[in-house]
Motif scaffolding. Structure first.
Motif, short mmCIF file in Angstrom:
data_model
loop_
_atom_site.label_atom_id
_atom_site.label_comp_id
_atom_site.label_asym_id
_atom_site.label_seq_id
_atom_site.Cartn_x
_atom_site.Cartn_y
_atom_site.Cartn_z
N ASP A 1 0.60 -1.01 -0.16
CA ASP A 1 0.23 -0.87 0.13
C ASP A 1 0.73 1.19 0.48
OD1 ASP A 1 -2.98 1.01 0.36
OD2 ASP A 1 -1.87 1.56 2.26
N ARG A 2 0.33 2.20 -0.30
CA ARG A 2 0.84 3.37 -0.29
C ARG A 2 1.12 3.95 0.94
NH1 ARG A 2 -2.20 8.20 -2.53
NH2 ARG A 2 -1.31 9.37 -2.16
N SER A 3 0.90 2.85 1.99
CA SER A 3 1.29 3.38 3.80
C SER A 3 2.35 2.88 4.59
CB SER A 3 -0.16 3.28 4.54
OG SER A 3 -0.53 2.21 4.52
N ALA A 4 2.54 2.07 3.33
CA ALA A 4 3.72 0.86 3.90
C ALA A 4 4.68 1.61 4.23
CB ALA A 4 3.54 0.00 2.40
N ASP A 5 5.77 0.94 4.73
CA ASP A 5 7.03 1.21 5.46
C ASP A 5 7.89 0.82 4.73
OD1 ASP A 5 8.54 1.34 7.46
OD2 ASP A 5 8.97 -0.21 7.46
N LEU A 6 9.49 0.99 4.23
CA LEU A 6 10.06 -0.08 3.15
C LEU A 6 10.93 -0.57 3.95
CD1 LEU A 6 11.51 -0.10 1.08
CD2 LEU A 6 13.22 2.33 1.53
N GLU A 7 11.09 -1.12 4.89
CA GLU A 7 11.54 -1.56 6.21
C GLU A 7 11.08 -3.24 5.63
OE1 GLU A 7 15.05 -2.75 5.72
OE2 GLU A 7 15.18 -0.80 4.20
N THR A 8 9.54 -2.70 6.32
CA THR A 8 8.51 -4.39 6.41
C THR A 8 8.17 -4.40 5.17
OG1 THR A 8 7.85 -2.75 8.45
CG2 THR A 8 6.74 -4.74 7.27
N ALA A 9 7.77 -4.26 3.87
CA ALA A 9 7.20 -4.46 2.78
C ALA A 9 9.20 -5.44 2.22
CB ALA A 9 7.32 -3.13 1.63
N ARG A 10 9.84 -4.84 2.19
CA ARG A 10 11.48 -5.24 1.72
C ARG A 10 11.14 -6.66 2.84
NH1 ARG A 10 17.08 -1.46 1.81
NH2 ARG A 10 17.38 -3.31 0.71
N ARG A 11 10.82 -6.99 3.92
CA ARG A 11 10.92 -8.15 4.78
C ARG A 11 9.94 -9.24 4.32
NH1 ARG A 11 11.99 -5.07 8.99
NH2 ARG A 11 9.66 -5.33 9.91
N VAL A 12 9.34 -8.68 3.86
CA VAL A 12 7.54 -9.53 3.84
C VAL A 12 7.25 -9.70 2.12
CG1 VAL A 12 5.21 -9.49 3.31
CG2 VAL A 12 6.33 -8.12 5.44
N VAL A 13 8.18 -9.22 1.35
CA VAL A 13 8.26 -9.65 -0.04
C VAL A 13 9.96 -10.26 -0.39
CG1 VAL A 13 8.53 -8.50 -2.23
CG2 VAL A 13 6.86 -7.53 -0.94
N VAL A 14 10.15 -10.44 0.33
CA VAL A 14 11.47 -11.27 0.15
C VAL A 14 11.48 -12.30 0.76
CG1 VAL A 14 13.51 -11.86 0.93
CG2 VAL A 14 13.34 -9.65 -0.48
N ASN A 15 10.66 -12.53 1.54
CA ASN A 15 10.35 -13.50 2.43
C ASN A 15 9.15 -14.60 1.93
OD1 ASN A 15 8.59 -15.66 5.18
ND2 ASN A 15 10.38 -15.08 5.62
N SER A 16 8.16 -13.96 1.34
CA SER A 16 7.21 -14.45 0.72
C SER A 16 7.45 -15.18 -0.47
CB SER A 16 5.82 -13.59 0.51
OG SER A 16 6.33 -12.55 0.09
N LYS A 17 8.59 -14.67 -1.52
CA LYS A 17 8.79 -15.81 -2.56
C LYS A 17 9.92 -16.07 -2.43
CE LYS A 17 8.62 -16.06 -6.67
NZ LYS A 17 7.53 -16.82 -6.73
N CYS A 18 10.64 -15.81 -1.58
CA CYS A 18 12.02 -16.13 -1.37
C CYS A 18 12.43 -17.98 -0.46
CB CYS A 18 12.88 -15.15 -1.60
SG CYS A 18 13.15 -13.58 -2.42
N GLN A 19 11.05 -17.51 0.93
CA GLN A 19 11.58 -18.49 1.63
C GLN A 19 11.52 -20.49 0.59
OE1 GLN A 19 8.99 -18.69 5.00
NE2 GLN A 19 10.63 -19.15 6.41
N ARG A 20 10.86 -20.40 0.46
CA ARG A 20 9.97 -21.89 -0.86
C ARG A 20 9.68 -21.40 -1.43
NH1 ARG A 20 7.91 -25.91 3.21
NH2 ARG A 20 8.15 -27.50 1.41
N LEU A 21 10.16 -21.63 -2.42
CA LEU A 21 9.18 -20.72 -3.98
C LEU A 21 8.38 -22.56 -4.08
CD1 LEU A 21 12.97 -20.48 -6.37
CD2 LEU A 21 11.37 -18.48 -4.63
N GLY A 22 8.53 -23.53 -3.89
CA GLY A 22 7.36 -24.45 -4.74
C GLY A 22 6.60 -24.84 -3.64
N VAL A 23 6.09 -23.47 -2.80
CA VAL A 23 4.96 -24.27 -1.88
C VAL A 23 3.46 -23.21 -2.11
CG1 VAL A 23 6.14 -24.72 -0.12
CG2 VAL A 23 5.92 -22.23 -0.72
N CYS A 24 2.34 -23.57 -1.65
CA CYS A 24 1.46 -22.89 -3.24
C CYS A 24 1.22 -21.60 -1.67
CB CYS A 24 -0.05 -24.30 -2.35
SG CYS A 24 -0.18 -24.92 -0.56
N ASN A 25 1.48 -21.09 -0.71
CA ASN A 25 0.86 -20.07 -0.43
C ASN A 25 1.83 -19.02 -0.75
OD1 ASN A 25 3.01 -21.30 1.94
ND2 ASN A 25 2.01 -20.41 3.06
#
Length: 167
Positions: free
Chosen positions: A29-53
């Motif tokens: 969102d426009r209100s997002a904090d940069l550091e929080t967004a960085r952690r969430v985006v990298v973790n949600s995509k990169c932690q495990r690529l082949g899982v359904c979530n």
């Protein structure tokens, strides 16, 4: 497998939480904090690529496309992720490949993510409803009104809130 899930959902006499695919989104969102967004985006995509979530699509509010988006996409490419983006994404991140209509509906289960810049929360919710699989979708925001709308209007089995302020 998918056929068993479909049969249970069809014949069940009580509500069933089901999923066939996991085309999951993270909306920044426009209100997002940069550091929080960085952690969430990298973790949600990169932690495990082949899982359904795992995140398969990134949506970013146009108000932060010039500030947050290049940083988030650089983080992803540094982790080996290929970015496929719309025109607005490619305008601020030249390494992004062109995203096709098919890309936005794809569960990659691998090192690719689609990215779209959206006008507002309404467009993000419409995009998730059109292309998502109703599995897991997340918002990164500090605006409580935006968070509340996202939680109420996104129809997914799991709606995740990542806020850098206390709710």
């Amino acid at each position: 497998g998918e056929s068993l899930i479909r049969r249970v959902a069809q014949e069940a006499r009580m509500p069933v939480i089901k999923h066939y695919t996991g085309n999951c989104h993270v909306y920044v969102d426009r209100s997002a904090d940069l550091e929080t967004a960085r952690r969430v985006v990298v973790n949600s995509k990169c932690q495990r690529l082949g899982v359904c979530n795992a995140a398969e699509s990134l949506l970013v509010h146009q108000a932060v496309k010039g500030t947050l988006l290049p940083v988030l996409l650089q983080d992803l490419t540094a982790n080996g992720i290929e970015v496929r983006g719309d025109e607005a994404t490619r305008a601020v991140f030249g390494a992004a490949k062109v995203a096709s209509e098919e890309d936005f509906g794809t569960e990659y289960l691998g090192p690719i993510i689609s990215c779209k810049v959206v006008r507002d929360l309404d467009e993000a919710i419409l995009h998730i409803d059109r292309y998502g699989s109703h599995h897991t979708d997340a918002i990164v925001a500090t605006d409580l009104a935006a968070i509340d709308r996202f939680v109420r209007e996104v129809d997914s089995a799991a709606v995740v809130v990542n806020a850098s302020t206390r709710l």
